[in-house]
Design a protein around this motif. Structure first.
Motif, PDB file in Angstrom:
ATOM      1  N   VAL A  13       0.837  -1.198   0.000  1.00  0.00           N
ATOM      2  CA  VAL A  13       0.000   0.000   0.000  1.00  0.00           C
ATOM      3  C   VAL A  13       0.878   1.256   0.000  1.00  0.00           C
ATOM      4  CG1 VAL A  13      -1.807   1.271   1.239  1.00  0.00           C
ATOM      5  CG2 VAL A  13      -1.853  -1.235   1.191  1.00  0.00           C
ATOM      6  N   ILE A  14       1.969   1.238   0.783  1.00  0.00           N
ATOM      7  CA  ILE A  14       2.872   2.390   0.826  1.00  0.00           C
ATOM      8  C   ILE A  14       3.440   2.678  -0.561  1.00  0.00           C
ATOM      9  CG2 ILE A  14       5.084   3.246   1.698  1.00  0.00           C
ATOM     10  CD1 ILE A  14       4.529   1.777   4.316  1.00  0.00           C
ATOM     11  N   SER A  15       3.950   1.638  -1.223  1.00  0.00           N
ATOM     12  CA  SER A  15       4.554   1.846  -2.541  1.00  0.00           C
ATOM     13  C   SER A  15       3.526   2.292  -3.572  1.00  0.00           C
ATOM     14  CB  SER A  15       5.247   0.562  -3.009  1.00  0.00           C
ATOM     15  OG  SER A  15       6.535   0.464  -2.469  1.00  0.00           O
ATOM     16  N   MET A  16       2.336   1.726  -3.506  1.00  0.00           N
ATOM     17  CA  MET A  16       1.292   2.129  -4.447  1.00  0.00           C
ATOM     18  C   MET A  16       0.929   3.593  -4.225  1.00  0.00           C
ATOM     19  SD  MET A  16      -0.380   0.948  -7.010  1.00  0.00           S
ATOM     20  CE  MET A  16      -0.438  -0.843  -6.857  1.00  0.00           C
ATOM     21  N   ALA A  17       0.796   3.987  -2.963  1.00  0.00           N
ATOM     22  CA  ALA A  17       0.427   5.365  -2.645  1.00  0.00           C
ATOM     23  C   ALA A  17       1.519   6.340  -3.073  1.00  0.00           C
ATOM     24  CB  ALA A  17       0.148   5.496  -1.148  1.00  0.00           C
ATOM     25  N   ARG A  18       2.761   6.004  -2.804  1.00  0.00           N
ATOM     26  CA  ARG A  18       3.884   6.867  -3.203  1.00  0.00           C
ATOM     27  C   ARG A  18       3.933   7.011  -4.726  1.00  0.00           C
ATOM     28  NH1 ARG A  18       8.128  10.602  -3.578  1.00  0.00           N
ATOM     29  NH2 ARG A  18      10.027   9.608  -4.348  1.00  0.00           N
ATOM     30  N   ALA A  19       3.736   5.913  -5.443  1.00  0.00           N
ATOM     31  CA  ALA A  19       3.761   5.970  -6.903  1.00  0.00           C
ATOM     32  C   ALA A  19       2.621   6.838  -7.435  1.00  0.00           C
ATOM     33  CB  ALA A  19       3.689   4.563  -7.484  1.00  0.00           C
ATOM     34  N   LEU A  20       1.441   6.719  -6.851  1.00  0.00           N
ATOM     35  CA  LEU A  20       0.296   7.522  -7.294  1.00  0.00           C
ATOM     36  C   LEU A  20       0.489   9.009  -6.990  1.00  0.00           C
ATOM     37  CD1 LEU A  20      -2.651   5.163  -6.275  1.00  0.00           C
ATOM     38  CD2 LEU A  20      -1.952   5.753  -8.602  1.00  0.00           C
ATOM     39  N   SER A  21       1.313   9.322  -5.995  1.00  0.00           N
ATOM     40  CA  SER A  21       1.530  10.720  -5.634  1.00  0.00           C
ATOM     41  C   SER A  21       2.391  11.468  -6.652  1.00  0.00           C
ATOM     42  CB  SER A  21       2.173  10.823  -4.234  1.00  0.00           C
ATOM     43  OG  SER A  21       3.553  10.471  -4.265  1.00  0.00           O
TER      44      SER A  21
END
Length: 344
Positions: free
Chosen positions: A249-257
């Motif tokens: 979830v952290i990596s997905m959120a960072r990538a979407l940011s």
């Protein structure tokens, strides 16, 4: 019998224990390709050797969170194999970039213990350090985990809760040697927004969303050798569902940011983080960020920006993450507080 490892339970931890985790792992370019296949990661410094070289580095490092996942994964068999939940992070710092060809290993010290009032589990606090092949620290962080007890009659240890700083001080942020944004190419990076264009208190809706798939989560946890039962074994939870690894979830959120923060290139500190609610396959992640602070770094063309990154499922509740009672809203999956480097 006797040769397999059931993992540590709460009563197996002792304050001051230092655990050297198996197994060291050499990371290569394939790791980057898999990471960018799992997440829509597009930050230029981690995508292009030429861009990274123009910024003073020897080449493109592996994504900061990729290094975090590798170091974190090593700790799972010793720290969180029997975890109920990973509760939070603090005082994380990225000390050195990780490059293809580096070999990473992990070491953790038990710095706190607290048995829960139900007597069935307890919270273990550890400080983990990741080392490269030259025994240089590449990152360190504190996390705390709720772990089951094996023997409910085992006596409770003395409660020790470590004092943890809420924020990594700007003076303690490490700027990688040689890094410069003097010749930074904003057009190739994807956005024109500089450090000075962001205001404290500003909120950014990153617009895009991604629906989490079971298969991708399984690839991610296997890639980083994360063996926590809650992620793999559908019989481990009463509801028969596998928890999505919080790091996914952290990596997905960072990538979407990226959409709105394309120039927040390097993560240099993790001030705090909470996996507010469980994530399951089928949830759609949408994210927003809030600018919490800004600081100069001592390097003329590099500024530090402190960001709150919030991931929600189905994108419910615009710019909201806690209710009037101070508790996380049920749709909030992640609340992450970090420092990143950005061209001034």
């Amino acid at each position: 019998m006797g040769k397999t490892n059931p993992g540590r339970f709460f009563e197996d931890y002792r304050l001051g224990d230092v655990i050297r985790h198996a197994v060291p792992r050499t990371v290569a370019e394939g790791e980057r390709a898999l990471y960018h296949a799992l997440y829509p990661a597009r930050h230029a410094l981690y995508s292009s050797d030429e861009f990274a070289s123009a910024c003073g580095l020897e080449g493109s490092p592996l994504d900061d969170l990729l290094a975090f996942h590798v170091v974190f994964g090593k700790t799972v068999p010793d720290v969180s194999l029997n975890a109920v939940a990973n509760l939070g992070y603090a005082q994380g710092r990225w000390i050195r970039p990780v490059y293809p060809g580096d070999t990473l290993r992990s070491e953790s010290e038990v710095i706190g213990l607290k048995q829960n009032s139900n007597g069935k589990s307890g919270v273990v606090y550890v400080r983990t350090r990741g080392f490269n092949q030259m025994d240089e620290v590449v990152l360190d962080y504190v996390r705390w985990v709720m772990v089951r007890k094996r023997d409910l009659d085992a006596p409770a240890p003395e409660t020790v809760i470590p004092e943890l700083a809420q924020v990594v001080a700007p003076d303690d942020l490490v700027i990688p040697e040689g890094l410069t944004f003097e010749n930074y190419d904003f057009e190739l990076a994807g956005e024109p927004h500089r450090w000075g264009d962001y205001e404290i208190g500003e909120k950014i809706d990153h617009v895009d969303g991604v629906t989490i798939e079971e298969a991708e989560h399984m690839i991610a946890t296997r890639l980083w050798q994360n063996t926590a039962k809650v992620h793999f074994d559908a019989t481990f939870r009463e509801d028969g569902r596998r928890l999505i690894y919080g790091g996914h979830v952290i990596s997905m959120a960072r990538a979407l940011s990226f959409n709105g923060l394309a120039n927040a290139q390097m993560i240099v500190a993790l001030n705090g983080g909470a996996h507010a609610n469980p994530c399951f396959a089928g949830d759609t992640i949408k994210v927003w960020s809030e600018v919490l602070d800004k600081a100069e770094t001592g390097v003329p063309d590099i500024g530090a920006i402190r960001l709150r990154l919030v991931a929600t499922k189905q994108g419910a509740g615009e710019f909201a993450y806690k209710g009037a009672d101070g508790k996380y809203l049920p749709e909030v999956l992640l609340d992450l507080d970090y420092w990143a480097l950005m061209p001034i």
